[in-house]
Design a protein around this motif. Structure first.
Motif, short mmCIF file in Angstrom:
data_model
loop_
_atom_site.label_atom_id
_atom_site.label_comp_id
_atom_site.label_asym_id
_atom_site.label_seq_id
_atom_site.Cartn_x
_atom_site.Cartn_y
_atom_site.Cartn_z
N LEU A 121 13.28 17.85 -13.40
CA LEU A 121 12.02 18.60 -13.45
C LEU A 121 10.96 17.82 -14.23
CD1 LEU A 121 10.29 21.09 -12.96
CD2 LEU A 121 11.36 22.15 -14.97
N GLY A 122 11.33 17.28 -15.37
CA GLY A 122 10.39 16.52 -16.17
C GLY A 122 9.87 15.29 -15.43
N ALA A 123 10.78 14.58 -14.75
CA ALA A 123 10.39 13.38 -14.00
C ALA A 123 9.44 13.73 -12.87
CB ALA A 123 11.63 12.68 -13.46
N VAL A 124 9.74 14.79 -12.14
CA VAL A 124 8.90 15.19 -11.01
C VAL A 124 7.52 15.62 -11.48
CG1 VAL A 124 8.63 16.91 -9.19
CG2 VAL A 124 10.83 15.78 -9.51
N GLN A 125 7.46 16.34 -12.57
CA GLN A 125 6.16 16.78 -13.08
C GLN A 125 5.31 15.59 -13.51
OE1 GLN A 125 7.53 19.61 -16.05
NE2 GLN A 125 7.13 21.34 -14.68
N ARG A 126 5.93 14.59 -14.13
CA ARG A 126 5.16 13.40 -14.53
C ARG A 126 4.68 12.62 -13.31
NH1 ARG A 126 9.16 13.57 -18.58
NH2 ARG A 126 10.57 12.23 -17.39
N LEU A 127 5.51 12.53 -12.28
CA LEU A 127 5.12 11.81 -11.08
C LEU A 127 3.98 12.54 -10.35
CD1 LEU A 127 8.59 10.67 -9.70
CD2 LEU A 127 6.81 9.23 -10.69
N ILE A 128 4.06 13.85 -10.25
CA ILE A 128 2.99 14.61 -9.61
C ILE A 128 1.67 14.40 -10.35
CG2 ILE A 128 2.12 16.94 -9.17
CD1 ILE A 128 4.98 17.78 -8.54
N GLU A 129 1.72 14.44 -11.67
CA GLU A 129 0.51 14.24 -12.47
C GLU A 129 -0.10 12.86 -12.22
OE1 GLU A 129 -0.99 14.52 -17.14
OE2 GLU A 129 1.14 14.62 -16.67
N ALA A 130 0.76 11.86 -12.09
CA ALA A 130 0.27 10.49 -11.88
C ALA A 130 -0.23 10.27 -10.46
CB ALA A 130 1.38 9.49 -12.21
N LEU A 131 0.45 10.85 -9.47
CA LEU A 131 0.14 10.57 -8.07
C LEU A 131 -1.04 11.38 -7.54
CD1 LEU A 131 3.80 10.45 -6.66
CD2 LEU A 131 2.23 8.51 -6.94
N THR A 132 -1.23 12.58 -8.02
CA THR A 132 -2.28 13.45 -7.48
C THR A 132 -3.67 12.81 -7.48
OG1 THR A 132 -1.03 15.45 -8.04
CG2 THR A 132 -3.40 15.70 -7.70
N PRO A 133 -4.08 12.13 -8.57
CA PRO A 133 -5.44 11.54 -8.56
C PRO A 133 -5.60 10.39 -7.57
CG PRO A 133 -4.62 11.81 -10.81
CD PRO A 133 -3.45 12.01 -9.90
N THR A 134 -4.53 9.89 -6.97
CA THR A 134 -4.64 8.79 -6.01
C THR A 134 -4.89 9.28 -4.59
OG1 THR A 134 -2.27 8.67 -5.40
CG2 THR A 134 -2.96 7.53 -7.41
N GLN A 135 -4.92 10.60 -4.40
CA GLN A 135 -5.01 11.15 -3.05
C GLN A 135 -6.37 11.78 -2.77
OE1 GLN A 135 -2.18 10.71 -0.82
NE2 GLN A 135 -2.06 9.28 -2.56
N SER A 136 -6.73 11.76 -1.47
CA SER A 136 -7.99 12.36 -1.00
C SER A 136 -9.20 11.80 -1.74
CB SER A 136 -7.93 13.89 -1.15
OG SER A 136 -6.84 14.43 -0.42
N LEU A 137 -9.21 10.48 -1.88
CA LEU A 137 -10.32 9.81 -2.55
C LEU A 137 -11.49 9.68 -1.58
CD1 LEU A 137 -8.36 6.92 -4.32
CD2 LEU A 137 -9.09 9.11 -5.31
N GLY A 138 -12.65 10.08 -1.99
CA GLY A 138 -13.84 9.92 -1.17
C GLY A 138 -14.46 8.55 -1.36
N PRO A 139 -15.48 8.23 -0.56
CA PRO A 139 -16.12 6.91 -0.65
C PRO A 139 -16.74 6.64 -2.01
CG PRO A 139 -17.39 8.41 0.73
CD PRO A 139 -16.08 9.06 0.49
N GLU A 140 -17.01 7.71 -2.77
CA GLU A 140 -17.61 7.51 -4.09
C GLU A 140 -16.65 6.82 -5.06
OE1 GLU A 140 -15.71 11.60 -4.08
OE2 GLU A 140 -16.91 10.36 -2.71
N HIS A 141 -15.38 6.81 -4.71
CA HIS A 141 -14.39 6.12 -5.54
C HIS A 141 -14.27 4.64 -5.18
CE1 HIS A 141 -12.76 9.71 -7.53
NE2 HIS A 141 -13.00 10.33 -6.39
N GLY A 142 -15.05 4.20 -4.20
CA GLY A 142 -14.98 2.81 -3.78
C GLY A 142 -14.13 2.66 -2.54
N ARG A 143 -14.68 1.98 -1.54
CA ARG A 143 -13.95 1.80 -0.29
C ARG A 143 -13.23 0.45 -0.28
NH1 ARG A 143 -18.55 2.05 3.95
NH2 ARG A 143 -19.43 0.73 2.30
N LEU A 144 -12.12 0.39 0.47
CA LEU A 144 -11.39 -0.85 0.68
C LEU A 144 -11.74 -1.32 2.08
CD1 LEU A 144 -9.34 -2.67 -0.76
CD2 LEU A 144 -7.51 -1.37 0.34
N LEU A 145 -12.49 -2.41 2.16
CA LEU A 145 -13.09 -2.83 3.42
C LEU A 145 -12.39 -4.02 4.04
CD1 LEU A 145 -16.83 -2.62 2.31
CD2 LEU A 145 -15.52 -0.88 3.58
N ALA A 146 -12.51 -4.11 5.37
CA ALA A 146 -12.06 -5.31 6.09
C ALA A 146 -12.92 -6.49 5.63
CB ALA A 146 -12.20 -5.10 7.59
#
Length: 224
Positions: free
Chosen positions: A69-94
């Motif tokens: 439980l502790g490991a999963v909660q730490r991973l969720i906290e770390a991973l959540t901010p990496t998801q659903s990032l809009g263009p304002e967070h900077g785009r990765l371009l070709a």
């Protein structure tokens, strides 16, 4: 896609590339957290007030003692901010700037938490898992279903958890090292145009991620 650091006296960590999938792998982790909370409550209740009609709950490692439980909660906290990032967070371009690729974030995670997530999937998928516990797992797995005609069972939840762990534990390569170095040096919120070599490294890494999450099927590629 990661690198390890296991210096004496320091907690072992892993540098990980995480792709933005609009949160696709967060629901299985959220369901797992709820499941582990329920098991922790059951375990605690049996310790405080041992039942007379059955043996107290004995969870296998790492489910016991809220380790998973502790490991999963730490991973969720770390991973959540990496998801659903809009263009304002900077785009990765070709390289030519003609289109954006799925964003990648660089995270440094405790290696023990990644290993614990993998061991949690193994414990929950064990055919010898206590029948009542397995029933609880199935109940939570069903909450992931979006179509009542096709319920999600324990095996699918376990598979999804194992694949998340696999994404976080892909072996380090020259390609991932190249991407980590470039992404780590890019200021937050600024667009980044890949070089040709970096785009090739991106494609190689995307193939490996897709093979892990999609179980090798081209029809289930998660990003390009």
């Amino acid at each position: 896609m990661s690198g390890r650091s296991e210096h004496a006296g320091h907690r072992a960590e892993r540098t990980v590339l995480v792709v933005d999938l609009d949160g696709e792998f967060l629901p299985p982790l959220a369901t797992l957290e709820e499941l582990l909370c329920a098991l922790a409550t059951w375990e605690s209740d049996d310790e405080e007030d041992p039942p007379l009609e059955r043996q107290p709950l004995q969870l296998p490692a790492p489910l016991a003692g809220q380790v998973a439980l502790g490991a999963v909660q730490r991973l969720i906290e770390a991973l959540t901010p990496t998801q659903s990032l809009g263009p304002e967070h900077g785009r990765l371009l070709a390289p030519d700037g003609s289109h954006a690729r799925a964003p990648l974030s660089v995270l440094v995670l405790p290696l023990a938490d990644i290993r614990t997530l993998s061991l949690t999937a193994q414990a929950l998928g064990n055919p010898g898992l206590d029948r009542d516990v397995a029933g609880v797992v199935d109940g939570y797995a069903h909450t992931l279903s979006t179509d009542p005609r096709h319920p999600v069972h324990r095996t699918e939840l376990v598979s999804q958890i194992a694949r998340v762990a696999g994404l976080l534990d892909l072996a380090d390569t020259e390609q991932t090292q190249l991407l980590v170095a470039r992404l780590s040096g890019n200021p937050p919120g600024r667009d980044l145009a890949l070089t040709r070599a970096e785009e090739a490294a991106y494609d190689h890494t995307a193939d490996r991620m897709n093979a892990m999450w999609g179980l090798g099927s081209p029809a289930t590629r998660i990003f390009y």
